[in-house]
Design an enzyme around this catalytic site. Structure first.
Site, PDB file in Angstrom:
ATOM      1  CE  LYS A 298      53.338 -24.231 -17.156  1.00  0.00           C
ATOM      2  NZ  LYS A 298      52.330 -23.224 -17.519  1.00  0.00           N
ATOM      3  NE  ARG A 372      54.297 -15.336 -24.548  1.00  0.00           N
ATOM      4  CZ  ARG A 372      53.244 -14.792 -23.932  1.00  0.00           C
ATOM      5  NH1 ARG A 372      53.161 -13.480 -23.794  1.00  0.00           N
ATOM      6  NH2 ARG A 372      52.283 -15.552 -23.455  1.00  0.00           N
TER       7      ARG A 372
END
Length: 515
Positions: A298, A372
């Site tokens: 990120k 997820r």
């Protein structure tokens, strides 16, 4: 120079989750026939709009005529007046406007939520007076309004760093609620208030102090001896044995191995309750204790608040505390999937193919779509025990924030009845969610040439494709997915500062109460 290799499984001192409970020192709520304001004491009065005229008469000894004129019969307002015996804060809660309903009333502010927010905000303003004591008086409030007001005080008191000196609280009530109900409202305010603040605190804790092993042991220490609760922690070896390969992959780059925590809540039920029981509710929480993005690193600004990426699991720790504190009659299985998505020599990579617990293969498109993955294995596990429904809570996508903002969570579900109950509970609790579609096209974009699916896809509708990914792991079980933000961006309502919001705790407590 040869650098020492980082040690695995370094466990710091156990994270302390023993938070102060402000309302604990409020011994009782006295039922009275007349408002009394003592000397050298501040007051916080919560008055139903229908009783404002009567309240003004009772405040005549304390206020000047020009001050009394400022107290209007206007719902959803608050003010502070300088009384002869100290500052007097007054809240007039909002009432439901049944003639101007929008969105079928599902995002309208409930009386409970209005009172919580107004009272919390006013309490923070009263702190500026540096009062030693504060008297809370409720006049003609319904149960939910009074509960919301007390919760607002508990939430406003919370501060991660050392806050102002707490005021000594006393309370009275003038109205139709019996003394037994007043005791119950105080007990419930303590339970839900502490649960929300616990979730907020867990999010606020620095990531270096809540890595997976530390976090798991802190939860165990907090809950293992509580009513009806047993705690089981799956370590690296157990995760390997149970084919929890997605959780293991995400945690490979961290100095601390991943963990899965199973909180099993089984209350003592009467024979009648046992016959009525539809089985446990299963809940799954995302517990990424810090998210660097992995090898798909990120940028700095996007990484800044990633200590909150375990906000879903924090909400479920708060809910677990609420279950034990209220001795809820609904059995629950809560699964907290914990990992740290770090960069290391053994980090999982784009193009790696993982095999989930249910045998489905997943090619890694982006290591920053890790939430997820840890949810997938835990959802498989949760459905194996045939629960009446499965609810997962996760700070899963930025896309949901783009669509709904920061105060409303996304609700995805494969069951219309569950959707209706969840949205109704969200409105009552003021912990809002909005139903989003499970579009087949969101699954199509996850098709890949080398595996059953990829873990992410480029393009629009990212929250939908993430939900469709999770749907692959719940079989035909009634299921709801809550995509939340879990963070409050600044001082508003009952929130003193920015930080963890405790999102989803009140919604889920309301939902469990309806079963």
């Amino acid at each position: 120079m040869v650098m020492a290799k980082a040690k695995k499984n370094t466990q710091s001192e156990v994270l302390n989750l023993s938070l102060p409970l402000y309302l604990k020192d409020l011994k009782e709520i006295k039922s009275v026939k007349k408002l009394k304001i003592g000397p050298a004491k501040g007051s916080l009065i919560i008055c139903s709009p229908k009783s404002v005229t009567a309240l003004k008469k009772e405040l005549k000894p304390q206020l000047h005529p020009y001050q009394l004129k400022k107290i209007e019969n206007k719902a959803g307002t608050s003010l502070i007046l300088e009384g002869k015996s100290g500052p007097i804060g007054i809240v007039i809660p909002a009432v439901e406007d049944l003639e101007n309903i929008d969105h079928e009333g599902l995002i309208d502010e409930s009386p409970y939520a209005s009172t919580r927010n107004l009272v919390g905000a006013l309490y923070l303003k009263l702190e500026a007076y540096q009062l030693e004591s504060l008297h809370i008086h409720a006049q003609d409030l319904d149960y939910d309004e009074f509960l919301g007001g007390l919760l607002g005080i508990e939430m406003a008191y919370y501060s991660f760093k050392k806050g102002p000196q707490p005021m000594k609280l006393t309370a009275s009530y003038l109205g139709h609620l019996p003394q037994e109900a007043l005791k119950d409202v105080l007990d419930n305010a303590r339970a839900i208030g502490h649960s929300v603040n616990l979730a907020r605190y867990l999010v606020d804790v620095p990531p270096s102090e809540k890595r997976p092993e530390d976090y798991a042991h802190a939860v165990e220490k907090l809950l293992s001896k509580k009513y009806g609760m047993t705690v089981d922690i799956w370590d690296q070896k157990k995760l390997e044995k149970e084919n929890m390969n997605c959780i293991l992959a995400v945690g490979r780059g961290s100095a601390q191995e991943p963990r899965l925590v199973h909180l099993k809540y089984r209350p003592k039920l009467t024979k009648a309750q046992q016959l009525d029981s539809k089985g446990p509710v299963a809940l799954v929480g995302k517990g990424i204790t810090f998210d660097t993005g992995g090898l798909n690193l990120k940028p700095g600004q996007a990484m800044r608040l990633m200590k909150k990426d375990m906000g879903g699991s924090a909400a479920l720790v708060g809910l677990a505390y609420w279950l034990t504190a209220t001795k809820s009659s609904t059995p629950c299985d809560i699964y907290l999937s914990m990992a740290e998505n770090s960069v290391g020599s053994d980090s999982f990579r784009p193009s790696d193919i993982l095999t989930a617990r249910n045998g489905k293969t997943i090619e890694i498109d982006n290591t920053d779509a890790e939430g997820r993955l840890v949810m997938a294995d835990a959802l498989c596990l949760a459905t194996e025990s045939k629960p009446q429904c499965v609810i997962d809570v996760a700070t899963l996508t930025g896309a949901i924030k783009v669509g709904l903002g920061t105060d409303i969570g996304g609700l995805f579900t494969n069951n219309d009845d569950l959707a209706f109950i969840m949205q109704s509970c969200s409105q009552v609790s003021g912990d809002l969610v909005w139903r989003m579609p499970l579009m087949p096209s969101g699954r199509t974009v996850l098709n890949g040439p080398f595996s059953d699916m990829v873990n992410s896809a480029s393009g629009f509708g990212g929250a939908i494709s993430a939900a469709m990914f999770l749907k692959e792991f719940i079989n035909d079980t009634p299921w709801a997915h809550l995509d939340i933000y879990g963070w409050n961006n600044g001082s508003q309502g009952a929130y003193r500062t920015s930080g963890g919001s405790g999102q989803a705790v009140q919604l889920l407590a309301q939902f469990i109460s309806q079963l």
